[in-house]
Enzyme design. Structure first.
Site, mmCIF file in Angstrom:
data_model
loop_
_atom_site.group_PDB
_atom_site.id
_atom_site.type_symbol
_atom_site.label_atom_id
_atom_site.label_comp_id
_atom_site.label_asym_id
_atom_site.label_seq_id
_atom_site.Cartn_x
_atom_site.Cartn_y
_atom_site.Cartn_z
ATOM 1 N N ARG A 181 -12.922 0.321 -8.197
ATOM 2 C CA ARG A 181 -12.939 0.343 -6.723
ATOM 3 C C ARG A 181 -14.251 -0.169 -6.123
ATOM 4 O O ARG A 181 -14.681 0.297 -5.059
ATOM 5 C CB ARG A 181 -12.619 1.738 -6.171
ATOM 6 N N CYS A 230 -4.850 6.402 -1.220
ATOM 7 C CA CYS A 230 -5.726 6.350 -2.399
ATOM 8 C C CYS A 230 -7.103 5.855 -2.003
ATOM 9 O O CYS A 230 -7.743 5.110 -2.739
ATOM 10 C CB CYS A 230 -5.132 5.450 -3.461
HETATM 11 C C1 FAD Z 1 -1.993 5.053 2.595
HETATM 12 C C2 FAD Z 1 -3.025 4.326 1.773
HETATM 13 C C3 FAD Z 1 -2.756 4.018 0.450
HETATM 14 C C4 FAD Z 1 -3.714 3.354 -0.329
HETATM 15 N N1 FAD Z 1 -3.426 3.065 -1.632
HETATM 16 C C5 FAD Z 1 -4.345 2.428 -2.390
HETATM 17 C C6 FAD Z 1 -4.078 2.143 -3.776
HETATM 18 O O1 FAD Z 1 -3.021 2.453 -4.313
HETATM 19 N N2 FAD Z 1 -5.048 1.495 -4.484
HETATM 20 C C7 FAD Z 1 -6.240 1.117 -3.921
HETATM 21 O O2 FAD Z 1 -7.065 0.512 -4.612
HETATM 22 N N3 FAD Z 1 -6.510 1.390 -2.622
HETATM 23 C C8 FAD Z 1 -5.608 2.030 -1.852
HETATM 24 N N4 FAD Z 1 -5.894 2.313 -0.538
HETATM 25 C C9 FAD Z 1 -7.192 1.925 0.026
HETATM 26 C C10 FAD Z 1 -7.171 0.554 0.761
HETATM 27 O O3 FAD Z 1 -5.869 0.235 1.176
HETATM 28 C C11 FAD Z 1 -7.694 -0.566 -0.144
HETATM 29 O O4 FAD Z 1 -9.022 -0.328 -0.519
HETATM 30 C C12 FAD Z 1 -7.595 -1.936 0.542
HETATM 31 O O5 FAD Z 1 -7.814 -2.922 -0.428
HETATM 32 C C13 FAD Z 1 -8.577 -2.110 1.700
HETATM 33 O O6 FAD Z 1 -8.238 -3.319 2.359
HETATM 34 P P1 FAD Z 1 -8.509 -3.527 3.926
HETATM 35 O O7 FAD Z 1 -8.178 -4.932 4.276
HETATM 36 O O8 FAD Z 1 -7.834 -2.491 4.719
HETATM 37 O O9 FAD Z 1 -10.083 -3.348 3.968
HETATM 38 P P2 FAD Z 1 -10.947 -2.542 5.052
HETATM 39 O O10 FAD Z 1 -10.609 -1.096 4.972
HETATM 40 O O11 FAD Z 1 -10.869 -3.186 6.372
HETATM 41 O O12 FAD Z 1 -12.403 -2.786 4.458
HETATM 42 C C14 FAD Z 1 -12.772 -2.249 3.209
HETATM 43 C C15 FAD Z 1 -14.074 -2.941 2.781
HETATM 44 O O13 FAD Z 1 -13.804 -4.314 2.506
HETATM 45 C C16 FAD Z 1 -14.671 -5.145 3.285
HETATM 46 N N5 FAD Z 1 -13.925 -6.375 3.584
HETATM 47 C C17 FAD Z 1 -12.678 -6.503 4.100
HETATM 48 N N6 FAD Z 1 -12.335 -7.812 4.179
HETATM 49 C C18 FAD Z 1 -13.399 -8.512 3.709
HETATM 50 C C19 FAD Z 1 -13.682 -9.910 3.539
HETATM 51 N N7 FAD Z 1 -12.803 -10.869 3.854
HETATM 52 N N8 FAD Z 1 -14.889 -10.264 3.045
HETATM 53 C C20 FAD Z 1 -15.803 -9.316 2.725
HETATM 54 N N9 FAD Z 1 -15.604 -7.998 2.840
HETATM 55 C C21 FAD Z 1 -14.414 -7.603 3.332
HETATM 56 C C22 FAD Z 1 -15.035 -4.318 4.508
HETATM 57 O O14 FAD Z 1 -16.254 -4.751 5.062
HETATM 58 C C23 FAD Z 1 -15.143 -2.930 3.881
HETATM 59 O O15 FAD Z 1 -16.399 -2.792 3.245
HETATM 60 C C24 FAD Z 1 -4.962 2.987 0.252
HETATM 61 C C25 FAD Z 1 -5.223 3.281 1.588
HETATM 62 C C26 FAD Z 1 -4.279 3.947 2.348
HETATM 63 C C27 FAD Z 1 -4.581 4.249 3.782
#
Ligand code: FAD
Length: 261
Positions: A181, A230
């Site tokens: 992660r 997660c």
């Molecule tokens: C209901 C639920 C279920 C989930 N299940 C999982 C799972 O099964 N497995 C898992 O690993 N995670 C899970 N997650 C966590 C989350 O969905 C992941 O970490 C996801 O990859 C985050 O993506 P995001 O676009 O929402 O990033 P954000 O939440 O918007 O950002 C997360 C980080 O990424 C950075 N970021 C985003 N885009 C970029 C870019 N283009 N360049 C540089 N930095 C960037 C942001 O600055 C921040 O530091 C879950 C979350 C929820 C709410």
């Protein structure tokens, strides 16, 4: 508003960057919390260089927001702007060179949609990621993973805007560290596109697996609620869910936040 120079705001609009002042972050995060901040929606990646240079010149702090599904934002106002790449129709590009198993994806794309777009081309190997909400960019930063699949090992190349130098670089996979992660990208790197290497797999097989995994997720998470899903990491060798259970914390409530049963 943290950007007072209206001429700069107008310039950004011309470069393909839409400036939204005083946005409640609760509308941009899956948990539905967060105070106000400026949002700059970038629809043309070449806008990043002048936008970031202009922000730096004016001393405006900035961060990056993807789908907001891994963000727990304070309710206080943020005196900064968040750059958000805007998804578009051509976000998933299939390569005809090599054995045709490579796909280049804009990081603004939804991860789940990407899995299904690839499946339609009989390209699999990332089914485990189908239910991970958020963007491909967020998945790269967090090395998202589920059901035994992580995005890191599928990565071949990442095109990144380096906030420190204002340049765009192509990073081969062996120069990037993907860990549990987290990844080795610099805090001010903005990932623009990623090339993944996938496996040839019949669409119906991928679909069957996707259905199974979606069902497993529905059974284990309240997916219709504003859930932390997660987001929380497991400590080495332990399961956070099991620890919460053993501590008798299920159902515990603090204000509007509750640990699900
Ligand atoms: C209901 C639920 C279920 C989930 N299940 C999982 C799972 O099964 N497995 C898992 O690993 N995670 C899970 N997650 C966590 C989350 O969905 C992941 O970490 C996801 O990859 C985050 O993506 P995001 O676009 O929402 O990033 P954000 O939440 O918007 O950002 C997360 C980080 O990424 C950075 N970021 C985003 N885009 C970029 C870019 N283009 N360049 C540089 N930095 C960037 C942001 O600055 C921040 O530091 C879950 C979350 C929820 C709410």
């Amino acid at each position: 508003m943290v950007i007072e120079d209206l001429q700069f705001v107008r310039q950004m609009e011309q470069w393909g960057a839409r400036v939204l002042a005083d946005q409640p972050l609760r509308r941009y995060t899956s948990l539905g919390v967060g105070g106000s901040a400026g949002i700059i929606r970038i629809s043309r990646p070449d806008a990043l260089e002048p936008v970031v240079a202009g922000l730096r010149e004016r001393g405006v702090p900035w961060g990056v927001l993807g789908g907001g599904t891994n963000v727990l934002a304070s309710d206080e106002p943020f005196h900064m702007v968040f750059l958000q790449l805007v998804p578009g129709p051509g976000d998933v590009m299939f390569e005809s060179k090599g054995d045709g198993n490579q796909v280049t994806i804009s990081t603004a794309a939804s991860l789940g949609r990407t899995v299904m777009e690839c499946a339609k081309r009989n390209l699999g190997g990332m089914e485990g990621l189908v239910g991970v909400p958020g963007s491909v960019g967020g998945a790269l930063r967090m090395n998202a993973g589920a059901y035994g699949t992580q995005i890191g090992p599928l990565v071949r190349l990442v095109k990144v805007f380096r906030g420190a130098t204002g340049t765009i670089e192509e990073l081969p996979a062996d120069s990037i560290g993907f860990h549990y992660r987290k990844s080795s990208f610099a805090p001010d790197d903005i990932m623009l596109t990623v090339t993944l290497e996938l496996l040839t797999k019949p669409f119906r097989e991928i679909l069957a697996e996707v259905k199974l995994l979606n069902q497993r997720r529905r059974n284990s998470q309240p997916i219709k609620e504003k859930s932390a899903g997660c987001i929380f990491k497991n400590p080495p060798g332990l399961s956070t869910g099991k620890l919460i259970d053993e501590l008798g914390m299920k159902g515990m409530r603090v204000g509007g936040a509750v640990i699900s049963e």
